[in-house]
Design an enzyme around this catalytic site. Structure first.
Site: not given
Length: 325
Positions: A62, A131
């Site tokens: 990321e 998540h």
């Protein structure tokens, strides 16, 4: 008027902007293949149409994805990058918070940094706390970022197109469960301005402010309350930063009551900001203390029954409204 799922509406918006402007490109984990094979998901088929130079699958990093976006925007492109889950923003936060959000300010407004970060967000699909943590309040707290959370396919498409054309960095948080909920989307050019909230349902007795998936919860609660003669006005923020305080305050001054609904946990949640604005600007209009209906201050459970208990529902919104009345 076409009927599309939110994922399809986002896909359509991406296609239109990529066709309109050759500087727009996509990057992220699996945006070209694999996990996005379903035609209902946002980047389905875009690799086939635009090729690997403009639809780029990235390594699982990321920080690298966000760094790519900042560098590409500085070089004159218009990147649209995807972070697979909202909690993974923590790995990309240096580039997003310390660079993307600040570079235009540090240039004295001479440079623009038109980048879009699409983030999959929301609980309810059994993926566990790593998540599912909702972090919109973190992003809205960062000056220099625009933060968008659509609740309908039409808003998702229109806000995305506006975000891509904006000279500033925009973070769009897309609740994954909404990808598969269908709604009307205007055909042809459709832009929704970043900033203004929308009254999704007018009412006279109480204002319910929500965003993203919780707008649907608020609307269903309002339908049930209406059967008992209670008219709830549902305000969909759509954009958290910049915040449309004028629409919120005008609604509260009409109804005299406020319930704020969000899926993120209560402490430090964005609902506290709305509460503060109303207390500062419209305290004299309140007929009762405001209420917040939020997720509890725990990590999102992976157990499906516990996860459903975590997520605010219609019954909790109705109970909060009845307390005020």
């Amino acid at each position: 008027m076409q009927q599309l799922g939110m994922g399809q509406a986002i896909n359509q918006g991406l296609r239109e902007e990529m066709e309109r402007d050759a500087a727009v490109f996509l990057a992220g984990e699996g945006v070209g293949v694999g996990i996005h094979a379903s035609p209902l998901l946002p980047t389905a088929g875009l690799l086939d149409t635009f090729g690997p130079k403009r639809v780029r699958d990235t390594p699982v990093s990321e920080a690298a994805i966000a760094g790519l976006a900042v560098g590409a925007a500085e070089a004159g492109l218009r990147p649209v990058v995807e972070i697979m889950f909202a909690p993974f923003l923590t790995l990309a936060s240096d580039m997003i918070v310390n660079h993307a959000a600040k570079l235009r300010y540090l240039s004295g407004g001479k440079s623009s940094f038109p980048l879009v970060v699409r983030v999959k967000a929301g609980a309810g699909f059994g993926a566990g706390c790593q998540h599912s943590h909702n972090l919109e309040a973190w992003l809205a707290h960062c000056p220099g970022l625009k933060v968008v959370m659509p609740s309908t396919p039409a808003d998702a498409k229109g806000l995305l197109k506006s975000a891509i054309r904006d000279p500033n960095p925009v973070v769009i948080l897309e609740d994954m469960l909404l990808y598969f909920q269908f709604g009307p989307v205007p055909e042809g050019e459709h832009l929704v301005p970043i900033g203004p909230a929308e009254i999704k349902r007018p009412g006279r007795d109480v204002t319910v402010v929500a965003w993203s998936k919780m707008v649907g919860v608020a609307l269903r609660a309002a339908d049930r309350l209406a059967a008992d003669g209670i008219e709830a006005e549902v305000v969909d923020l759509r954009t958290l930063a910049p915040l449309d305080t004028a629409t919120i305050l005008a609604s509260v001054r009409r109804t005299g009551r406020l319930v704020v609904v969000h899926e993120a946990n209560r402490t430090g949640g964005f609902g506290g900001e709305i509460a503060a604005v109303v207390m500062e600007e419209a305290l004299d209009s309140l007929k009762a203390p405001l209420r917040r209906v939020c997720g509890p201050d725990i990590p999102v459970p992976a157990s499906p029954p516990l996860e459903q208990w975590y997520i605010p529902n219609e019954d909790r919104v109705i109970a909060a409204v009845r307390e005020l009345l």
